[in-house]
Design a protein around this motif. Structure first.
Motif, mmCIF file in Angstrom:
data_model
loop_
_atom_site.group_PDB
_atom_site.id
_atom_site.type_symbol
_atom_site.label_atom_id
_atom_site.label_comp_id
_atom_site.label_asym_id
_atom_site.label_seq_id
_atom_site.Cartn_x
_atom_site.Cartn_y
_atom_site.Cartn_z
ATOM 1 N N GLY A 1 14.762 1.580 -83.605
ATOM 2 C CA GLY A 1 13.808 2.571 -84.119
ATOM 3 C C GLY A 1 13.415 3.585 -83.058
ATOM 4 N N ASP A 2 12.931 4.704 -83.516
ATOM 5 C CA ASP A 2 12.380 5.738 -82.638
ATOM 6 C C ASP A 2 11.011 6.085 -83.222
ATOM 7 N N PRO A 3 9.908 5.801 -82.591
ATOM 8 C CA PRO A 3 9.693 5.515 -81.168
ATOM 9 C C PRO A 3 9.630 4.039 -80.769
ATOM 10 N N GLU A 4 9.977 3.099 -81.659
ATOM 11 C CA GLU A 4 9.824 1.692 -81.260
ATOM 12 C C GLU A 4 10.625 1.338 -80.001
ATOM 13 N N TYR B 1 17.140 -3.644 -88.019
ATOM 14 C CA TYR B 1 15.708 -3.329 -87.920
ATOM 15 C C TYR B 1 15.122 -3.591 -89.297
ATOM 16 N N ASP C 1 4.869 0.704 -85.650
ATOM 17 C CA ASP C 1 4.885 2.144 -85.383
ATOM 18 C C ASP C 1 3.880 2.862 -86.270
ATOM 19 N N GLY D 1 8.617 11.024 -88.275
ATOM 20 C CA GLY D 1 9.563 10.014 -87.791
ATOM 21 C C GLY D 1 8.862 8.901 -87.023
ATOM 22 N N ARG E 1 19.911 0.363 -86.912
ATOM 23 C CA ARG E 1 19.914 0.804 -85.495
ATOM 24 C C ARG E 1 18.504 0.569 -84.969
ATOM 25 N N ASN F 1 16.866 -0.818 -91.483
ATOM 26 C CA ASN F 1 17.541 0.232 -90.727
ATOM 27 C C ASN F 1 18.619 -0.449 -89.899
ATOM 28 N N LYS G 1 3.462 6.071 -88.584
ATOM 29 C CA LYS G 1 4.305 7.089 -89.241
ATOM 30 C C LYS G 1 3.557 8.385 -89.536
HETATM 31 N N1 GLY Z 1 10.262 4.669 -86.467
HETATM 32 C C1 GLY Z 1 10.988 4.686 -87.680
HETATM 33 C C2 GLY Z 1 12.440 4.721 -87.572
HETATM 34 O O1 GLY Z 1 13.033 4.704 -86.510
HETATM 35 O O2 GLY Z 1 13.077 4.750 -88.621
#
Ligand code: GLY
Ligand code: AMP
Length: 424
Positions: free
Chosen positions: A289-292, A269, A212, A226, A287, A285, A214
């Motif tokens: 990822g966003d935007p993954e 993650y 991603d 994010g 959960r 992490n 950042k």
């Molecule tokens: N893309 C980073 C996150 O979801 O923490």
């Protein structure tokens, strides 16, 4: 099966899109959902941290399976409440969730179980920080202990720069996230990647990988966000990368979780830096990822809902879904003030239809009287799949141009270099 997805971002839109296409999915409720999830199921207004109401929702709707999208839901103990109520849930306990919600807990876990990670010192005051930095060599990464929505990490080039950040944190501006502990970490050099592994409590299976972006601006300039885009797979890692990650990171993590008696059911993650000495963990992490997630979901074939349910029920059925060899690139369209402020955007057209192989996912938004109101920040993620990364990138930017002209009056911005650059 009847599924509830908890969350409201583009990640949850992508998860619900993929779950809804799974043969075993009968219906989907999103809590609270967004303009995208509204088009494929029902949105129910409820807070993502309100455990009792979420349990009640599952009971009332005869939900068979719950998928928790965000770290705030996990840190609020929603998985514990659901599990105690007999609901099958994809998401770890609050206690295991400290791998993300406390950077100090996470670092101690890695040290205790010999998982490769940057050297670090834990401090609770400016004085202690000054002592820890007295003999420091090289760059310092200053990390606030708690959840801080991406604002709790500052990468500095040396101890002087780190001291300036700490003076600010322990002075006028306060420590992001409101805690008191700070982690000072050796700055690592290398290539970053994200690996997503599925944990059913007795196995930890690598599933997908991505990279991603950042920083807000092209060429990795500007403030941290994010995430402004992503691609999958992370195609420039060594050929045996997943074997190395499994042996050095995932196996010791699984043994560590079992030894510490932590209930970990869901996705882990692993944010990694591929250094000269191999992979080191930058962060965990708990959960997707966003935007993954927006670039992972289009690569999955088969019954994704059945796969996640098997993980939640303690016996991963890896054959339920497979990962395509194709590449996916995703570009985030954000409001101009992002990441400094979230300026809502009203009256957007809800139509985000795109040619085959392209998909757009809404961020935080509501659908009201045929129009979308976006809460601001990251408004949409536009993705495209292709035979190679370059093919996917070209198609994703063509789709971005299509949507930008449809949203002409909204002044959305985006990076122009997502997915570009070194090919393996
Ligand atoms: N893309 C980073 C996150 O979801 O923490
Ligand atoms: P995080 O919020 O923990 O994901 O950190 C944000 C970003 O800071 C990461 O994506 C990395 O680019 C960078 N970062 C965090 N820790 C380190 C480290 N030890 N060395 C180098 N960069 C780091």
């Amino acid at each position: 099966m009847r599924i509830v997805i908890v969350g409201s971002g583009a990640r949850e839109d992508a998860l619900s899109w993929r779950l809804a296409r799974s043969p075993s999915c009968e219906s989907i409720v999103a809590a609270p959902g967004n303009a995208g999830t509204a088009s494929r199921g029902e949105n129910v207004r409820v807070s993502v941290t309100d455990g009792p109401s979420l349990v009640e929702l599952c009971r009332h709707r005869n939900i068979d399976f719950a998928v928790l999208g965000s770290e705030t839901t996990i840190a609020a103990g929603v998985a514990d409440r659901m599990a105690a109520a007999g609901i099958s849930v994809f998401g770890p306990s609050r206690s295991a969730g400290r791998l993300e919600s406390s950077k100090i807990f996470s670092k101690r876990f890695m040290q205790r179980h010999r998982i490769p990670t940057a050297r670090a010192a834990v401090v609770h005051s400016l004085d202690a920080a000054s002592r820890a930095l007295a003999e420091w060599e090289g760059g310092v990464v200053v990390k606030a202990d708690g959840l801080a929505a991406g604002k709790g990490v500052v990468v500095t080039k040396d101890a002087d720069e780190a001291r300036a950040v700490l003076r600010d944190w322990y002075g006028a501006s306060g420590i992001p996230g409101g805690g008191n502990g700070v982690l000072l970490e050796q700055r690592l050099e290398g290539r970053e990647c994200s690996v997503f592994a599925l944990s059913d409590g007795t196995s930890l299976t690598p599933f997908l990988d991505a990279r991603d972006y950042k920083r807000a601006g092209d060429g990795d300039t500007g403030p941290n966000t994010g995430g402004m885009g992503a691609y999958s797979p992370a195609d420039d890692l060594p050929a045996n990368a997943l074997d190395v990650i499994r042996e050095r990171i995932l196996d010791p993590v699984l043994r560590g979780l079992q030894a510490d008696e932590e209930r970990y059911v869901g996705v882990l993650y692993c944010g990694l830096m591929w250094t000269q000495a191999g992979p080191a963990v930058i962060e965990f992490n708990v959960r997707f990822g966003d935007p993954e997630t927006q670039v992972l979901m289009p690569r999955i074939d088969g019954d994704f809902a059945a796969l996640l349910k098997s993980v939640a029920d303690g016996a991963t059925d890896a054959s339920a879904a497979t990962v395509s060899a194709r590449h996916c690139v995703g570009v985030v369209l954000a409001t101009e003030s992002y990441p400094y402020a979230s300026t809502p955007v009203n009256d957007l057209v809800p139509d985000v239809s795109l040619p085959d192989g392209c998909q757009a996912f809404w961020g935080g938004s509501t659908l009201e009287n045929g129009h979308v109101r976006a809460s601001g920040g990251r408004v949409l993620t536009v993705t495209a799949i292709g035979d190679g990364r370059e093919d996917a990138r070209v198609r994703a930017y063509a789709a971005v141009r299509t949507l930008s002209s449809r949203f002409g009056n909204a002044n959305l911005t985006y990076r122009s270099d997502i997915g570009a650059g070194a090919q393996p």
